[in-house]
Write a protein that holds these residues in place. Structure first.
Motif, PDB file in Angstrom:
ATOM      1  N   SER A 106      -7.364  -8.573  -4.276  1.00 39.33           N
ATOM      2  CA  SER A 106      -7.297  -7.450  -5.211  1.00 39.33           C
ATOM      3  C   SER A 106      -8.052  -6.240  -4.659  1.00 39.33           C
ATOM      4  O   SER A 106      -7.544  -5.114  -4.685  1.00 39.33           O
ATOM      5  CB  SER A 106      -7.869  -7.876  -6.564  1.00 39.33           C
ATOM      6  OG  SER A 106      -7.829  -6.813  -7.464  1.00 39.33           O
ATOM      7  N   ARG A 109      -6.110  -4.800  -1.625  1.00 40.16           N
ATOM      8  CA  ARG A 109      -4.933  -4.010  -2.013  1.00 40.16           C
ATOM      9  C   ARG A 109      -5.344  -2.566  -2.313  1.00 40.16           C
ATOM     10  O   ARG A 109      -4.711  -1.619  -1.862  1.00 40.16           O
ATOM     11  CB  ARG A 109      -4.236  -4.642  -3.216  1.00 40.16           C
ATOM     12  CG  ARG A 109      -2.893  -4.024  -3.528  1.00 40.16           C
ATOM     13  CD  ARG A 109      -2.136  -4.806  -4.592  1.00 40.16           C
ATOM     14  NE  ARG A 109      -1.662  -6.085  -4.054  1.00 40.16           N
ATOM     15  CZ  ARG A 109      -2.223  -7.277  -4.310  1.00 40.16           C
ATOM     16  NH1 ARG A 109      -3.245  -7.373  -5.120  1.00 40.16           N
ATOM     17  NH2 ARG A 109      -1.741  -8.374  -3.765  1.00 40.16           N
ATOM     18  N   ALA A 113      -4.298   0.469   0.107  1.00 35.93           N
ATOM     19  CA  ALA A 113      -3.390   1.450  -0.511  1.00 35.93           C
ATOM     20  C   ALA A 113      -3.957   2.863  -0.360  1.00 35.93           C
ATOM     21  O   ALA A 113      -3.224   3.798  -0.013  1.00 35.93           O
ATOM     22  CB  ALA A 113      -3.151   1.117  -1.980  1.00 35.93           C
ATOM     23  N   GLN A 137       0.835   1.784  -2.495  1.00 38.49           N
ATOM     24  CA  GLN A 137       0.521   0.539  -3.205  1.00 38.49           C
ATOM     25  C   GLN A 137       1.493  -0.570  -2.789  1.00 38.49           C
ATOM     26  O   GLN A 137       1.090  -1.702  -2.525  1.00 38.49           O
ATOM     27  CB  GLN A 137       0.584   0.788  -4.714  1.00 38.49           C
ATOM     28  CG  GLN A 137      -0.008  -0.271  -5.558  1.00 38.49           C
ATOM     29  CD  GLN A 137      -1.521  -0.408  -5.384  1.00 38.49           C
ATOM     30  OE1 GLN A 137      -1.995  -1.506  -5.226  1.00 38.49           O
ATOM     31  NE2 GLN A 137      -2.249   0.685  -5.406  1.00 38.49           N
ATOM     32  N   ALA A 140       0.736  -1.672   0.796  1.00 37.83           N
ATOM     33  CA  ALA A 140      -0.477  -2.500   0.848  1.00 37.83           C
ATOM     34  C   ALA A 140      -0.149  -3.919   0.397  1.00 37.83           C
ATOM     35  O   ALA A 140      -0.603  -4.902   1.004  1.00 37.83           O
ATOM     36  CB  ALA A 140      -1.579  -1.892  -0.022  1.00 37.83           C
ATOM     37  N   GLY A 141       0.646  -4.041  -0.654  1.00 34.41           N
ATOM     38  CA  GLY A 141       1.070  -5.362  -1.109  1.00 34.41           C
ATOM     39  C   GLY A 141       1.910  -6.073  -0.062  1.00 34.41           C
ATOM     40  O   GLY A 141       1.758  -7.284   0.168  1.00 34.41           O
ATOM     41  N   LEU A 144      -0.365  -7.411   2.684  1.00 31.51           N
ATOM     42  CA  LEU A 144      -1.077  -8.631   2.291  1.00 31.51           C
ATOM     43  C   LEU A 144      -0.129  -9.825   2.206  1.00 31.51           C
ATOM     44  O   LEU A 144      -0.518 -10.949   2.545  1.00 31.51           O
ATOM     45  CB  LEU A 144      -1.830  -8.406   0.984  1.00 31.51           C
ATOM     46  CG  LEU A 144      -2.958  -7.375   1.098  1.00 31.51           C
ATOM     47  CD1 LEU A 144      -3.548  -7.056  -0.267  1.00 31.51           C
ATOM     48  CD2 LEU A 144      -4.042  -7.839   2.065  1.00 31.51           C
TER      49      LEU A 144
END
Length: 178
Positions: A106, A109, A113, A137, A140-141, A144
């Protein structure tokens, strides 16, 4: 800073030896050679120490490209991050066992982002701010998710290949926006 580093290093070492919930502040203090009052000047509890350490690491990693004046086409230090994860695979396993991975992901991210959003802006990508934030965003997701996939595959593809793959996916998605 030296005290904070010693405390963080002590917690990391302890996490590789025993479950996070069994680690006490006293264990950390003994390992770090730091007094209780000094600990509480910096942190509320062991969880605060853990999250602070994670934030420091993520800040360092998310700014690698800016510090090294990398090409604006590189949105994230994928190769550097994956290489680091490969080098600390025992700690990664301890993180998973600790149940702290969701906290780490979390935070990651958010850090990544923001970094991607800054890189897109500095690269001169013509995109309005709300859309840029949403793309950052999502990327970034994706980063990951790619990291999790890579770990599940035994960290087999070379980190440099993963860097290339991420950036190809990212720029393909950015160039196809309407």
């Amino acid at each position: 800073m030296q005290t904070r580093n010693r405390l963080g290093d002590a917690l990391v070492a302890l996490m590789q030896e025993k479950p996070f919930e069994e680690i006490t502040v006293q264990h950390v203090l003994e390992r770090a050679g730091v007094g209780r009052s000094t600990f509480y000047v910096h942190y509320r509890d062991k969880n605060d120490l853990f999250l602070s350490d994670v934030e420091d690491f993520l800040e360092l990693m998310s700014n690698v490209l800016r510090r090294h004046q990398a090409s604006p086409k590189r949105l994230l230090p994928v190769e550097e991050f994956f290489t680091h994860i490969r080098e600390v695979r025992d700690f990664h396993a301890a993180l998973v066992r600790s149940g702290k991975m969701n906290d780490v992901m979390s935070l990651a991210r958010g850090f990544f982002a923001r970094s991607i959003e800054e890189r897109l802006q500095s690269a001169g990508v013509a995109i309005e701010p709300t859309s840029r934030a949403a793309h950052a965003q999502a990327l970034a997701g994706s980063f990951l998710s790619l990291l999790e996939w890579w770990i599940d595959k035994g960290m087999k593809p070379d980190p440099r290949e993963m860097d290339t793959l991420f950036h190809q996916l990212a720029w393909r998605g950015l160039s196809n926006r309407t």
